[in-house]
Design a protein around this motif. Structure first.
Motif, mmCIF file in Angstrom:
data_model
loop_
_atom_site.group_PDB
_atom_site.id
_atom_site.type_symbol
_atom_site.label_atom_id
_atom_site.label_comp_id
_atom_site.label_asym_id
_atom_site.label_seq_id
_atom_site.Cartn_x
_atom_site.Cartn_y
_atom_site.Cartn_z
ATOM 1 N N THR A 25 0.821 -1.213 0.000
ATOM 2 C CA THR A 25 0.000 0.000 0.000
ATOM 3 C C THR A 25 0.854 1.262 0.000
ATOM 4 O OG1 THR A 25 -0.194 -0.186 2.415
ATOM 5 C CG2 THR A 25 -1.998 -1.083 1.092
ATOM 6 N N GLY A 26 2.030 1.191 0.622
ATOM 7 C CA GLY A 26 2.918 2.355 0.624
ATOM 8 C C GLY A 26 3.362 2.737 -0.768
ATOM 9 N N SER A 27 3.642 1.745 -1.612
ATOM 10 C CA SER A 27 4.071 2.045 -2.982
ATOM 11 C C SER A 27 2.931 2.637 -3.792
ATOM 12 C CB SER A 27 4.618 0.787 -3.663
ATOM 13 O OG SER A 27 3.600 -0.186 -3.845
ATOM 14 N N ILE A 28 1.696 2.193 -3.528
ATOM 15 C CA ILE A 28 0.537 2.776 -4.206
ATOM 16 C C ILE A 28 0.369 4.230 -3.807
ATOM 17 C CG2 ILE A 28 -1.984 2.732 -4.363
ATOM 18 C CD1 ILE A 28 -0.752 0.544 -5.984
ATOM 19 N N LEU A 29 0.508 4.510 -2.531
ATOM 20 C CA LEU A 29 0.369 5.888 -2.045
ATOM 21 C C LEU A 29 1.480 6.771 -2.612
ATOM 22 C CD1 LEU A 29 -0.611 5.171 1.665
ATOM 23 C CD2 LEU A 29 -2.114 5.966 -0.164
#
Length: 425
Positions: A165-169
């Motif tokens: 999710t961090g990479s998506i954000l």
């Protein structure tokens, strides 16, 4: 599809379906979705229209709740699985063939994919405007937005090993930086969004994604699925993309971020290690079919989106190969025109122009370490031989652009946007 409704009272209720989805055996069945029944209390979209608010507030709407997919055992039919596998093999062949020229060609493909992905959102920009926007010219908004999409794609590919999710954000933050929504960039939406009908209320909308309270858990679930190694690459990427668009985790930029996710996953699988196959350029052939495949996914049938992404890959490879041949032919013609020492700076400038057909002195210094005099000699020689055209930009100094390369990039975009004719690629 199960359409049971639950009224939201404070926190969202727990569903018996949540456990059931995580214990599926491998099959062609897709886990069922359901709906939350929500009371509309108004929002920022009301634009202070008190009469409209009084008429809509208190009414209920149904927000879609997609099934969790982290541990789904779904497998597409043999025919669709074979198509998806062939698409993956073709992408790998394309990547292997053009990865040898990874420097200029990887950049060209990444920009071309970003342009196509933006065009799906009705953001069009020609190659010249895009090149100037990369140099800081913000006269044309669409070109500036496409440049941000390029930045987001780079972020997504850089984070392909993490795929969380961090990479998506981070990808979304890169996409939205400098826009009016920058304050909320890189964070999950905190409001209900919807597609179609009124801009002020979800009542009667064509599609209403999950309530924002559900987004964090759904995105955690999605990224667990995206990191699985037991699902064929293309089928997994297509499903993850469709789930992303269904969750719609942001107020804006969902389409471009969700299509960047496809590339992150293909790179993580080792299908496309060096070059971003312009899948979005393939999807542009029939945007209506793309949207219908997302509708089918939400209705419980993932096969149309897997089929469409696979077929889009074939079209993208055909189009990308045409661009590669054009770029190679143009670069060879440039080299044939220039007479200079082997160690002359002009040769390095020519290679840079393959991937950046609009440059200025600052770029030549930053990318190649050329001072003013060496840049001037190289660009004067290229101008004399018809490789570039020089133009003075108000308050921004002199720019040089390579018309032949810009025309090749625009031709690629035109081919991508042209609806496929019967019997043609």
């Amino acid at each position: 599809m199960n359409q049971q409704s639950r009224h939201m009272d404070g926190k969202l209720g727990h569903s018996h379906r949540d456990e059931a989805n995580n214990s599926l055996s491998s099959s062609n069945s897709w886990p069922e979705a359901e709906y939350d029944e929500v009371t509309w209390e108004g929002g920022a979209q009301d634009f202070n229209d008190l009469r409209f608010m009084s008429g809509m507030r208190g009414q209920n709407y149904k927000a879609f709740v997609p099934p969790t997919i982290a541990e789904t055992g779904y497998a597409p039919s043999p025919q669709i699985a074979s198509l998806a596998e062939e698409a993956s093999r073709e992408i790998s062949r394309f990547d292997e063939k053009y990865g040898a020229r990874v420097g200029p060609f990887a950049t060209i493909m990444l920009r071309s994919e970003s342009v196509a992905s933006s065009q799906i959102e009705n953001l069009t920009a020609n190659a010249r405007s895009l090149g100037e926007a990369e140099l800081g010219v913000e006269e044309k908004l669409n070109a500036t937005l496409v440049v941000r999409n390029v930045r987001a794609m780079k972020s997504a590919l850089a984070a392909s090993e993490n795929l969380d999710t961090g990479s998506i954000l981070d990808t979304h933050r890169a996409l939205m930086k400098g826009t009016r929504d920058e304050a909320t960039a890189g964070s999950w939406r905190q409001q209900q969004v919807w597609i179609g009908t009124s801009s002020s209320s979800p009542i009667g909308a064509e599609f209403i994604p999950p309530h924002h309270d559900r987004v964090p858990a759904l995105m955690d679930d999605l990224m667990v699925y995206a990191r699985r190694t037991d699902v064929p690459a293309m089928a997994q990427a297509a499903i993850a993309h469709a789930q992303f668009e269904t969750v719609h985790p942001f107020t804006d930029g969902n389409g471009r971020t969700g299509r960047a996710l496809i590339h992150s996953m293909l790179k993580r699988h080792g299908v496309a290690r060096n070059v971003s196959t312009p899948v979005s350029a393939g999807l542009l052939a029939d945007i209506g079919a793309y949207h219908r495949s997302l509708d089918a996914y939400r209705a419980g049938n993932p096969e149309p989106i897997i089929t469409l992404c696979s077929e889009a890959s074939f079209r993208a490879i055909w189009n990308g190969t045409q661009l590669a041949e054009d770029v190679t032919s143009i670069a060879d013609s440039w080299k044939a025109r220039i007479k200079a020492r082997k160690d002359a700076a002009v040769w390095r400038v020519l290679e840079l122009l393959e991937s950046r057909p609009v440059v200025n002195a600052a770029v030549l210094e930053a990318e190649l370490g050329l001072d003013y005099l060496r840049s001037k000699r190289a660009m004067d020689l290229l101008t004399e031989n018809g490789v570039v055209i020089g133009v003075d930009k108000y308050k921004r100094g002199r720019f040089w652009r390579a018309p032949e390369m810009l025309n090749a990039l625009d031709a690629f975009a035109e081919r991508a946007g042209r609806r496929r004719q019967s019997g043609s690629v």
